[in-house]
Design a protein around this motif. Structure first.
Motif, PDB file in Angstrom:
ATOM      1  N   ALA D 204      28.498  -8.485  18.082  1.00 12.07           N
ATOM      2  CA  ALA D 204      27.227  -8.452  18.802  1.00 12.07           C
ATOM      3  C   ALA D 204      26.089  -8.150  17.845  1.00 12.07           C
ATOM      4  CB  ALA D 204      27.276  -7.409  19.902  1.00 12.07           C
ATOM      5  N   ALA D 205      26.399  -7.290  16.885  1.00 15.35           N
ATOM      6  CA  ALA D 205      25.329  -6.878  15.985  1.00 15.35           C
ATOM      7  C   ALA D 205      25.036  -7.951  14.961  1.00 15.35           C
ATOM      8  CB  ALA D 205      25.731  -5.585  15.287  1.00 15.35           C
ATOM      9  N   SER D 206      26.089  -8.652  14.512  1.00 15.01           N
ATOM     10  CA  SER D 206      25.850  -9.578  13.431  1.00 15.01           C
ATOM     11  C   SER D 206      25.202 -10.858  13.937  1.00 15.01           C
ATOM     12  CB  SER D 206      27.171  -9.901  12.717  1.00 15.01           C
ATOM     13  OG  SER D 206      28.094 -10.378  13.667  1.00 15.01           O
ATOM     14  N   GLU D 207      25.518 -11.263  15.146  1.00 16.16           N
ATOM     15  CA  GLU D 207      24.794 -12.440  15.632  1.00 16.16           C
ATOM     16  C   GLU D 207      23.607 -11.971  16.463  1.00 16.16           C
ATOM     17  OE1 GLU D 207      27.400 -13.468  19.600  1.00 16.16           O
ATOM     18  OE2 GLU D 207      26.745 -15.040  18.244  1.00 16.16           O
ATOM     19  N   PRO D 208      22.434 -12.360  16.014  1.00 11.92           N
ATOM     20  CA  PRO D 208      21.241 -11.781  16.651  1.00 11.92           C
ATOM     21  C   PRO D 208      21.121 -12.182  18.115  1.00 11.92           C
ATOM     22  CG  PRO D 208      20.677 -13.538  15.114  1.00 11.92           C
ATOM     23  CD  PRO D 208      22.116 -13.279  14.928  1.00 11.92           C
ATOM     24  N   ILE D 209      20.488 -11.289  18.845  1.00  9.33           N
ATOM     25  CA  ILE D 209      20.209 -11.551  20.247  1.00  9.33           C
ATOM     26  C   ILE D 209      19.267 -12.736  20.344  1.00  9.33           C
ATOM     27  CG2 ILE D 209      19.234 -10.526  22.337  1.00  9.33           C
ATOM     28  CD1 ILE D 209      21.716  -9.162  21.487  1.00  9.33           C
ATOM     29  N   LYS D 210      19.351 -13.421  21.424  1.00 12.86           N
ATOM     30  CA  LYS D 210      18.549 -14.627  21.631  1.00 12.86           C
ATOM     31  C   LYS D 210      17.062 -14.330  21.408  1.00 12.86           C
ATOM     32  CE  LYS D 210      17.116 -16.216  25.483  1.00 12.86           C
ATOM     33  NZ  LYS D 210      17.015 -16.650  26.854  1.00 12.86           N
ATOM     34  N   GLY D 211      16.473 -15.064  20.582  1.00 12.85           N
ATOM     35  CA  GLY D 211      15.031 -14.925  20.392  1.00 12.85           C
ATOM     36  C   GLY D 211      14.645 -13.895  19.337  1.00 12.85           C
ATOM     37  N   ALA D 212      15.663 -13.354  18.630  1.00 15.91           N
ATOM     38  CA  ALA D 212      15.338 -12.340  17.622  1.00 15.91           C
ATOM     39  C   ALA D 212      14.582 -12.977  16.463  1.00 15.91           C
ATOM     40  CB  ALA D 212      16.617 -11.687  17.120  1.00 15.91           C
ATOM     41  N   SER D 213      13.746 -12.194  15.849  1.00 12.72           N
ATOM     42  CA  SER D 213      12.958 -12.744  14.747  1.00 12.72           C
ATOM     43  C   SER D 213      13.833 -12.875  13.524  1.00 12.72           C
ATOM     44  CB  SER D 213      11.766 -11.827  14.467  1.00 12.72           C
ATOM     45  OG  SER D 213      12.220 -10.521  14.282  1.00 12.72           O
TER      46      SER D 213
END
Lengths: 395, 321, 120, 213
Positions: D204-213
């Motif tokens: 979860a941490a390594s793949e950024p949340i949707k829309g992360a900069s």
């Protein structure tokens, strides 16, 4: 319980025994009253319906949380303080944890900070929207337009509680802050749901305003009622929206930034009038501001760990040798602070003294000043507009 | 004679059962407004909920608080129901038929409406409770204040029709126009004034300060339990239902309507007014006591006087015929 | 007494019977506590001991409202006969009642200016 | 006049809501789906070969903030499965009347024996129903659906060293979700298996949340 003299034998039936204050009415508003927001007792001295003296008596919900915390270890304390301000439990946890972190000199990782701010803002919206509902309930009655708006507001608050439930597994006792960060990471698909909830609330806010603070009846009830001057507010230690509505520009998120507020500037909402209507407007503006912040926070959420220290595996894992610290944050009701004096006995696993500074208690201190001169209906409106939460006042 | 007696009995029973139905209807309406479901378990779609409520209230223990004036305390709630019901006797049901046809019907209706305030004061005073007393004081002040605009608003149809007989007013409307529609200038404002004053007389939001439960716990009903409480509650609903019926008789033509005039038109109009009143109730917040009095004395009373003179002037102009 | 007033008597009788029936039903069906409880009979004062009696003297300003009501009600009593006969009385009747109302409104205006009708 | 306009606005708001579908969930008949981290009551688990997982280490009893757990340790004996000597519990009493659901006991459990349940709560008819003894805790394992959280998963989610290579310490615990046997609400509760992303904070941490900069 012993019952004292039956009322029939009181001398009021004899005309010559009337006291000079015979046309004064002493009315107990609370503790068992529909609109005292919990169990607060206000003793009102009435002349007709006009209040000539008002004395609030808090303490009916005292549970000894601070003393209890002296017996508990640092890990155990966090879920206990959830119950203080039962409308915004997130902030209770965070204020406590921040004090411990200050003593231990632990820095929260960046993702943890942003997550904390995100939760804080979501909780702020939930708290303010709940406040709008109860305010309408106070003004409009449980069998009237007030309850309609109340249910609309609660319906939207449920959205936020659902988000919290998905994140932490519970709707009230989140226990999601821990010393050094957070316990729960964002689950998959949560960010999109946050966006949905924020957009829905933003779209529906005008409806609540049409039901409440844009309606002339509501405005007439609130305008010029319970005017709190900025000087008096500062003197009484009132913080939060109540202070900002009195024209004092003070917000810990901007003036003493913590967590993600160091990176994201907050537009502080203020009003000048200091009456109930100004408090309403400030809260509604803050709700809009929080919705904006939530969008920013969830979009810019950094990656990395959420916690900087080892997660708790035993009750006495965290030991704070000695020292004292005060940490505070901006809760929906104002400056919520925790003062902790660490170092209790040999084990050092619990504090010597813990003091929580609840913003609601200070807001209540204004009641004797604000109520005098208004009538009973206004007393309810003023009390409601100050937004006191009795769990926090009495702890 | 037999006809009159059975008609009277039928009207009482119909009003009481319509009130019971109105309780259910209001709860369903309010629930849908609040995106809820409302009563649904007792009977089909919760239709028997008022019956269940009644059964529950009947079973409750009746407590008389110490220090209370027992006679007045026990007498007040039944009296509220009887006085509230009494006004229904004058409502013309279909052409020429009412339980009582009186030449001064308007006056009697208003009189019985105002009389309903007396038991409320009795209840508030007898309870020996501060909330009840404050509520009763507010109720009396509100009732006598709003009695004035009510009388003035009711005078407009009297002037326009030239009679105080309720059936005569309805017949005048049937042959000319409904007063709610024409003459629009004294007619419609008078109708709105009448509605406002009636809301106040029957203690409905935004004028429900006598039992403002967020301020005065429950107002005059604070000390009442069981069926005694039920009576006061019932009386309010009866008052609203009967008030809606009288409003439709005086301004909306009562039994008159297209196709076939008769009782059904009266019921339909009453239902519409009732829905409107309750929609307002579940939408607005309440006024404060002093705002209520200011509104009445400063605005509604002069407005009512103005309407009375406007309608008198209308009568004298050529358009009225 | 003509027929219609007999109807009203019957109306009152039926309503008294139905209300009385409910009272009797409440007496029969209602539960009763075995013993007398003083605690239960205490007046409600939000859970606190009541301070002072509820029956107080009223401030004279309450009577002002009552007096005004009487004033305007008497006025209404004068109005109604005029209202019924308005069509036949014509402009003349309108003028005389306007004169009467004018005097009344003068007093009303004075009272409003004096703030006598403010509820406190 | 303004009063009438504002009132019309308010009526507009109520009419709009009047036309919306009701939000009420008819509770006993319909039970809303609970998120996978939802937790209420408790269960004790067995491992795959069928041995009790609880070793009676008292960690949960010590950490409980409201002191609702009481454990009586049994003398150490040999496990019937592995043959190694280990601890057992004789009595494990959990008083739900005072439980605040903080999930700390689950977090500290070293063997992932104690889990909370995802099955929506049922009110009890008496207080005795809310006191779970060891028998009922083991019965809950079979009857109810376990929540997502176990000790190791909670610890893993909070791990400060996310992204660093980890040493596989012990075999993964038994899947904490026996099939719901008697739950009448199977239609509204999603499948028992937790979503893979949520279970793995590293992912979860390594793949950024949707829309992360």
């Amino acid at each position: 319980m012993e019952v004292t003299t039956p009322v029939r034998t009181l001398p009021y039936r004899k005309l010559e025994l009337y006291e000079p204050e015979g046309d004064m009415l002493t009315l107990q508003l609370g503790p068992q009253h529909p609109s005292t927001h919990g169990v607060l007792r206000i003793k009102l001295h009435l002349d007709g319906e006009k209040i000539i003296k008002a004395v609030p008596y808090p303490g009916y919900l005292h549970r000894g949380v601070e003393k209890l915390c002296e017996q508990l270890t640092y890990v155990q304390m966090i879920p206990i303080v959830d119950k203080d301000d039962y409308i915004a439990p997130m902030h209770n946890e965070q204020a406590l944890v921040m004090a411990f972190e200050k003593l231990l000199k632990i820095e929260v990782p960046r993702r943890g900070q942003w997550l904390r701010s995100l939760l804080s803002e979501l909780q702020r919206v939930a708290s303010h929207i709940f406040w709008l509902g109860t305010m309408s309930l106070d003004l409009g009655g449980a069998l009237g337009g007030g309850s309609t708006n109340f249910i609309y507001c609660l319906r939207e608050r449920e959205l936020i509680l659902d988000l919290f439930e998905e994140l932490t597994g519970s709707r009230f006792h989140y226990n999601t802050h821990c010393i050094g960060g957070n316990r729960h990471d964002i689950p998959a698909g949560w960010a999109a749901k946050v966006h949905d909830a924020v957009n829905l609330i933003r779209a529906r806010l005008p409806e609540y305003e049409a039901m409440s603070c844009n309606h002339r009846l509501f405005i007439e009830r609130m305008r010029g009622v319970g005017v709190l001057t900025g000087a008096l507010a500062l003197e009484l230690g009132i913080t939060g929206p109540n202070l900002r509505a009195s024209g004092v520009d003070h917000d810990l998120r901007r003036d003493a930034p913590y967590d993600a507020y160091r990176e994201i500037p907050v537009n502080v909402q203020t009003a000048k009038e200091g009456d109930c209507l100004a408090r309403t407007h400030v809260r509604l503006a803050e709700m809009r501001e929080s919705l904006r912040l939530i969008d920013l926070l969830i979009d810019g959420m950094p990656t990395g760990p959420i916690n900087s220290s080892r997660p708790a595996k035993q009750a006495n894992q965290i030991k704070i040798p000695s020292g004292q610290a005060y940490a505070s944050l901006e809760s929906p009701r104002g400056e919520l602070g925790t003062f902790v004096v660490a170092g209790n006995g040999e084990a050092n696993t619990s504090p010597y003294r813990l003091k929580i500074r609840p913003p609601s208690l200070h807001a209540l201190a204004a009641l004797p000043y604000l109520l005098v001169g208004h009538n009973v209906s206004d007393a309810v409106a003023i009390l409601g507009s100050l937004d006191p939460i009795m769990g926090e006042v009495d702890r | 004679m037999i006809f009159a007696a059975s008609l009277a009995a039928a009207v009482v029973i119909v009003v009481l059962s319509a009130t019971a139905l109105a309780l259910w209807y209001e709860r369903k309406l309010a629930a849908r407004m609040q995106t809820r479901i409302g009563p649904q378990f007792v009977g089909p779609i919760g239709l028997f909920q008022p019956v269940a409520d009644l059964l529950k209230l009947v079973q409750k223990e009746e407590i008389v608080p110490m220090g209370a004036d027992r006679v007045l305390f026990a007498l007040a709630p039944p009296l509220t129901v009887i006085f509230a019901l009494a006004a229904a006797a004058f409502v013309p049901l279909w052409p020429g038929v009412a339980v009582v046809r009186s030449d001064v019907g308007v006056l009697l209706v208003i009189g019985f409406g105002g009389l309903a305030m007396v038991p409320v004061w009795m209840a508030g005073w007898a309870s020996f409770n501060k909330y009840a007393l404050l509520g009763a004081m507010r109720a009396v002040a509100q009732s006598i204040s709003y009695g004035v605009p009510l009388v003035l608003a009711a005078m407009v149809p009297v002037i326009l029709a030239g009679t105080m007989d309720l059936d005569g007013i309805t017949q005048f409307q049937a042959t000319h126009h409904w007063f709610g529609l024409w003459p629009i200038i004294p007619g419609l404002p008078a109708f709105i004034l009448f509605l406002l004053a009636m809301l106040a007389e029957s203690n409905r939001i935004p004028f429900d300060i006598p039992e403002a439960e967020s301020e005065l716990v429950a107002g005059v009903t604070t000390e009442y339990t069981g069926m005694q409480f039920g009576f006061v509650y019932l009386a309010e609903y009866v008052h609203t239902v009967v008030g809606a019926a009288i409003g439709s008789v005086m301004f909306l033509g009562g039994w008159d309507g297209p196709f076939a005039p008769g009782l059904h038109w009266l019921l339909l109009k009453t239902l519409c007014l009732f829905t409107f009143i309750y929609w307002i109730r579940w939408t607005l917040v309440r006024l404060r006591a002093d705002q209520l009095m200011t509104l009445c004395w400063k605005w509604l009373v002069p407005a009512g006087l103005g309407l009375v003179f406007l309608s008198a002037a209308w009568n004298q102009t050529g358009w009225s015929r | 007494m003509d027929g219609s007033w007999f109807g009203f008597l019957a109306f009152l009788l039926v309503s008294v019977i139905s209300v009385g029936g409910l009272i009797v039903a409440a007496k029969v069906l209602g539960v009763r506590a075995r013993g007398k409880s003083l605690l239960k009979e205490r007046t409600y004062e939000c859970g606190e001991e009541a301070e002072g009696p509820a029956w107080i003297r009223f401030h004279p300003r309450y009577y002002l409202v009552a007096l005004f009501f009487v004033l305007f009600d008497v006025e209404a009593a004068f109005f109604f006969p005029w209202a019924v006969a308005e069509k036949t009385l014509g402009w003349n009747g309108l003028a005389s009642i306007a004169l009467f109302t004018g005097v009344l409104l003068l007093g009303w205006w004075y009272a409003v200016k004096k703030d006598a009708l403010r509820w406190q | 006049m303004g009063y009438f306009v504002d009132t019309l606005n308010s009526i507009g708001a109520t009419v709009r809501n009047f036309l919306r579908p009701p939000v009420t969930v008819n509770y006993p008949a319909v039970i809303r789906p609970r998120p996978e981290r939802y937790h209420t009551s408790f269960a004790l688990l067995h491992d795959a070969p069928g041995d009790e997982l609880c070793i009676g280490c008292l960690a949960c009893e010590r950490i409980c903030p409201s002191f609702v757990i009481e454990i009586k340790q049994a003398p150490k004996r040999e496990s019937p499965v592995t043959g190694k000597k280990r601890g057992y519990v004789e009595a494990f009493t959990l008083n739900l009347t005072a439980c605040i659901g903080c999930e700390l006991c689950v977090q500290v459990c070293p063997t992932d024996a104690l889990v909370m349940l995802r099955t929506p709560e049922k009110p009890a008819f008496c207080r005795e129903d809310l006191i779970l003894d060891v028998k009922r805790l083991y019965a809950n394992e079979k009857e109810k659906q376990a929540a997502w959280a176990t000790g190791s998963r909670l610890i893993e989610m909070q791990d400060p060293n996310v992204g660093q290579p980890k040493v596989e310490k012990k075999p993964a615990p038994v899947a904490a979700a026996p099939a719901p046997a008697v739950t009448p609400v199977a239609a509204s509760t999603p499948a028992a298996a937790p979503a893979p992303v949520a279970a793995e904070p590293a992912a979860a941490a390594s793949e950024p949340i949707k829309g992360a900069s």
